[in-house]
Structure formats: structure tokens, C-alpha cells
Design an enzyme around this catalytic site. Sequence first.
Site, PDB file in Angstrom:
ATOM      1  N   CYS A 151       0.974  -1.381  -0.050  1.00  0.00           N
ATOM      2  CA  CYS A 151       0.024  -0.283   0.139  1.00  0.00           C
ATOM      3  C   CYS A 151       0.984   1.195  -0.091  1.00  0.00           C
ATOM      4  CB  CYS A 151      -0.977   0.053   1.316  1.00  0.00           C
ATOM      5  SG  CYS A 151      -2.147  -1.446   1.270  1.00  0.00           S
ATOM      6  N   TYR A 152       2.140   1.255   0.886  1.00  0.00           N
ATOM      7  CA  TYR A 152       2.658   2.378   0.827  1.00  0.00           C
ATOM      8  C   TYR A 152       3.610   2.687  -0.603  1.00  0.00           C
ATOM      9  CZ  TYR A 152       6.702   5.386   2.140  1.00  0.00           C
ATOM     10  OH  TYR A 152       7.812   6.364   2.360  1.00  0.00           O
ATOM     11  N   THR A 153       4.271   1.428  -0.921  1.00  0.00           N
ATOM     12  CA  THR A 153       4.717   1.772  -2.562  1.00  0.00           C
ATOM     13  C   THR A 153       3.514   2.141  -3.222  1.00  0.00           C
ATOM     14  OG1 THR A 153       4.737  -0.581  -2.686  1.00  0.00           O
ATOM     15  CG2 THR A 153       6.697   0.214  -1.753  1.00  0.00           C
ATOM     16  N   LYS A 180       3.104   5.940  -2.823  1.00  0.00           N
ATOM     17  CA  LYS A 180       4.365   6.518  -3.268  1.00  0.00           C
ATOM     18  C   LYS A 180       5.018   6.707  -4.706  1.00  0.00           C
ATOM     19  CE  LYS A 180       5.762   8.556   0.755  1.00  0.00           C
ATOM     20  NZ  LYS A 180       5.636  10.106   0.827  1.00  0.00           N
TER      21      LYS A 180
END
Length: 251
Positions: free
Chosen positions: A157-159, A162
Site C-alpha cells: 500500500c505504501y509503495t 508513493k
Amino acid sequence: MQGAIYPSLKDRTVLVTGGGSGIGEAIVRRFVDQGARVGFIDIDAKASRQLVESLASASVHFEHADLRDIAALRRAVAGVREAFGPITILINNAARDDRHAIEDVTPEFWDERIAVNLKHQFFAAQAVAPDMRQAGGGAIVNMGSVSWVVGQGNMPCYTTAKSAVQGLTRALARDLGPNNIRVNSVLPGWIMTQRQLDNWLTPEGEAELMQRQCIKRKLMPDDIARIVLFFAADDSGACTNQNYIADGGWV
């Protein structure tokens, strides 16, 4: 250690999201050193108030808000504007890189991760764009990450969020450019904030990082803050629509 001085930053009103600790704290400190008026937003009231006390400057102002709540974000932006006047520099720094496995991600977790790592960047830019248009220009710096470039695992989810910062940066740069508003993003590598040291850095991880980085030293929050200053200052007046990697040569 003293770095470059950018006269164009003096007396400018700067907004930094996630400015209470880590990279954000370093950015706040550097802008104060430049003579800017710095408002910052953070969810951690204790750390943020400690930062304000340590700076002991009338040119720094803290607004407490959860950036996942867009109404709260808008109120915080208004609070900074009320304290220091129209905002002409925005640093979209706030994020959380909590690790998570694919099988553990629920629709609610997905939406929350996008909200904390991406959504607020757009709405912060939307909130300050009228100030910048009225002033005849401005600068926005969105904080990305090399995690998606290197294909780092255990936080999809973070990548994903970003990686989307790059698209957001290019879209905003195109649409706001006619108003002399520049939009760039900075993609830090593994920066040794206290959060990283406490939660993620291991001897094995550090050894791998030193093997992969061209520069054989740990990168610190101030390394990123100095780059952010350049993209905010008039010295980078020809730079927009760019995604600048600052990772010691990891990628």
C-alpha cells in the site's frame, strides 16, 4: 553545519506537513534558519510542541491535525495562513511507511494508507494554490520514496501510494505551471530518522544498504532538507515537473 543561504526564502510563508519529527522536523528547522515563516501540521502534538519550544522563534507555528481528515487539513492550512499570511511554499512531507503483508490488507486499510500517504498531498496543494496564484507564483515539493523504484517488499500500500506521487507531481506541474507555480518531488532513500532506527534498521539491513549505496554512509534527515530548500527557492526557478532521487546512489 551551515549550508547554502537562499535569499528568496527569507520572509516567505512555508507550510510543511508532517513537520513534527524526522525529515519534516529537519525541513522546518532549515526553513527557519533561512528566515522564512514556517507553519507545520502534524498529528503528534507532543513532539511538535517540543520542536516549537526548541526553536524559540516567533517565525514558527504549529497546527495539530490528522491529515487523513481533509476538513481538518483545510482548517490547519487556514490557521497557518492566519498566523503568517499567504502560503507560497508547500512541502508535502507527511507519510507513514508501516510494513504490512498482502494477505493482511483489508479495503479499509488500503483506503487509510492511501489517505495518509497520498490523498492529503493533493488537497494541501489545492488549498494553497489560490495563495500562490495571487502572489504571482510559488513552489510545491512532494515527498516521494525510492521504495517503489527498487521494488521494496512488505508494504504494497505504501509503495503504491508513493509511486502515485510521481503522477500527482507531473499533473500539478502541468496545470499550475501557467500560474508560475513549480511542482517537484523528492524521492529519499533510506533516511536514518529516529523512527527508522527504532523500528526497521537491523545490522543485516545496514550491511545490505552500504553494499548497494554508492555513497558509503548513512543518509540523515538533513540531507533531504537541504535538497528541499533548493527546490523551494528561486534558485531552482527553471525546475518543475521533476522527480529527484536522493538516495546515495542506491537506485
